[in-house]
Design a protein around this motif. Sequence first.
Motif, PDB file in Angstrom:
ATOM      1  N   ARG A 148      37.097  41.751  31.236  1.00  0.00           N
ATOM      2  CA  ARG A 148      37.643  40.416  30.938  1.00  0.00           C
ATOM      3  C   ARG A 148      38.781  40.072  31.887  1.00  0.00           C
ATOM      4  O   ARG A 148      38.877  38.961  32.408  1.00  0.00           O
ATOM      5  CB  ARG A 148      38.105  40.330  29.495  1.00  0.00           C
ATOM      6  CG  ARG A 148      38.603  38.934  29.131  1.00  0.00           C
ATOM      7  CD  ARG A 148      38.999  38.828  27.681  1.00  0.00           C
ATOM      8  NE  ARG A 148      39.276  37.485  27.259  1.00  0.00           N
ATOM      9  CZ  ARG A 148      40.242  36.703  27.710  1.00  0.00           C
ATOM     10  NH1 ARG A 148      41.033  37.115  28.653  1.00  0.00           N
ATOM     11  NH2 ARG A 148      40.420  35.492  27.239  1.00  0.00           N
ATOM     12  N   ALA A 149      39.647  41.032  32.125  1.00  0.00           N
ATOM     13  CA  ALA A 149      40.764  40.814  33.041  1.00  0.00           C
ATOM     14  C   ALA A 149      40.257  40.531  34.465  1.00  0.00           C
ATOM     15  O   ALA A 149      40.787  39.661  35.150  1.00  0.00           O
ATOM     16  CB  ALA A 149      41.702  42.015  33.030  1.00  0.00           C
ATOM     17  N   ALA A 150      39.240  41.260  34.889  1.00  0.00           N
ATOM     18  CA  ALA A 150      38.688  41.043  36.219  1.00  0.00           C
ATOM     19  C   ALA A 150      38.051  39.652  36.322  1.00  0.00           C
ATOM     20  O   ALA A 150      38.208  38.969  37.337  1.00  0.00           O
ATOM     21  CB  ALA A 150      37.652  42.116  36.536  1.00  0.00           C
ATOM     22  N   ARG A 151      37.335  39.233  35.297  1.00  0.00           N
ATOM     23  CA  ARG A 151      36.732  37.900  35.318  1.00  0.00           C
ATOM     24  C   ARG A 151      37.800  36.824  35.375  1.00  0.00           C
ATOM     25  O   ARG A 151      37.689  35.862  36.121  1.00  0.00           O
ATOM     26  CB  ARG A 151      35.841  37.678  34.092  1.00  0.00           C
ATOM     27  CG  ARG A 151      35.080  36.343  34.207  1.00  0.00           C
ATOM     28  CD  ARG A 151      34.606  35.810  32.894  1.00  0.00           C
ATOM     29  NE  ARG A 151      35.596  35.676  31.867  1.00  0.00           N
ATOM     30  CZ  ARG A 151      36.416  34.621  31.731  1.00  0.00           C
ATOM     31  NH1 ARG A 151      36.414  33.641  32.599  1.00  0.00           N
ATOM     32  NH2 ARG A 151      37.268  34.572  30.724  1.00  0.00           N
ATOM     33  N   ARG A 152      38.872  36.992  34.607  1.00  0.00           N
ATOM     34  CA  ARG A 152      39.956  36.008  34.615  1.00  0.00           C
ATOM     35  C   ARG A 152      40.662  35.984  35.955  1.00  0.00           C
ATOM     36  O   ARG A 152      41.127  34.934  36.407  1.00  0.00           O
ATOM     37  CB  ARG A 152      40.946  36.292  33.500  1.00  0.00           C
ATOM     38  CG  ARG A 152      40.364  35.951  32.143  1.00  0.00           C
ATOM     39  CD  ARG A 152      41.397  35.922  31.075  1.00  0.00           C
ATOM     40  NE  ARG A 152      42.345  34.846  31.382  1.00  0.00           N
ATOM     41  CZ  ARG A 152      43.523  34.721  30.794  1.00  0.00           C
ATOM     42  NH1 ARG A 152      43.891  35.576  29.886  1.00  0.00           N
ATOM     43  NH2 ARG A 152      44.321  33.739  31.119  1.00  0.00           N
ATOM     44  N   ALA A 153      40.767  37.136  36.620  1.00  0.00           N
ATOM     45  CA  ALA A 153      41.421  37.195  37.928  1.00  0.00           C
ATOM     46  C   ALA A 153      40.587  36.443  38.978  1.00  0.00           C
ATOM     47  O   ALA A 153      41.143  35.846  39.896  1.00  0.00           O
ATOM     48  CB  ALA A 153      41.630  38.641  38.352  1.00  0.00           C
ATOM     49  N   VAL A 154      39.286  36.484  38.838  1.00  0.00           N
ATOM     50  CA  VAL A 154      38.413  35.856  39.821  1.00  0.00           C
ATOM     51  C   VAL A 154      38.231  34.373  39.541  1.00  0.00           C
ATOM     52  O   VAL A 154      38.329  33.538  40.438  1.00  0.00           O
ATOM     53  CB  VAL A 154      37.035  36.573  39.864  1.00  0.00           C
ATOM     54  CG1 VAL A 154      36.042  35.813  40.710  1.00  0.00           C
ATOM     55  CG2 VAL A 154      37.207  37.979  40.377  1.00  0.00           C
ATOM     56  N   THR A 155      37.979  34.023  38.270  1.00  0.00           N
ATOM     57  CA  THR A 155      37.636  32.625  37.939  1.00  0.00           C
ATOM     58  C   THR A 155      38.794  31.854  37.332  1.00  0.00           C
ATOM     59  O   THR A 155      38.710  30.635  37.233  1.00  0.00           O
ATOM     60  CB  THR A 155      36.448  32.570  36.964  1.00  0.00           C
ATOM     61  OG1 THR A 155      36.819  33.209  35.739  1.00  0.00           O
ATOM     62  CG2 THR A 155      35.224  33.231  37.558  1.00  0.00           C
ATOM     63  N   GLY A 156      39.819  32.511  36.879  1.00  0.00           N
ATOM     64  CA  GLY A 156      40.927  31.832  36.216  1.00  0.00           C
ATOM     65  C   GLY A 156      40.686  31.739  34.721  1.00  0.00           C
ATOM     66  O   GLY A 156      39.614  32.085  34.235  1.00  0.00           O
TER      67      GLY A 156
END
Length: 60
Positions: A51-59
Amino acid sequence: MQSRRTLLAAAEVAAWRAPLTALRLVLVSTVDPLELAVAAGASAVTALAARAARRAVTGP
């Protein structure tokens, strides 16, 4: 609005955690309670990292 965001975050983590736990349990030869606990803990950490990685990439 904050409660909706929290609900979506919980759903996303659950959507990652369930298949990760299942995959881990499929890959072990015998499933005992300790292995189940390890799989649940490891999948929780991995789901939060995903989840953290997805938020880092897409916001957010």
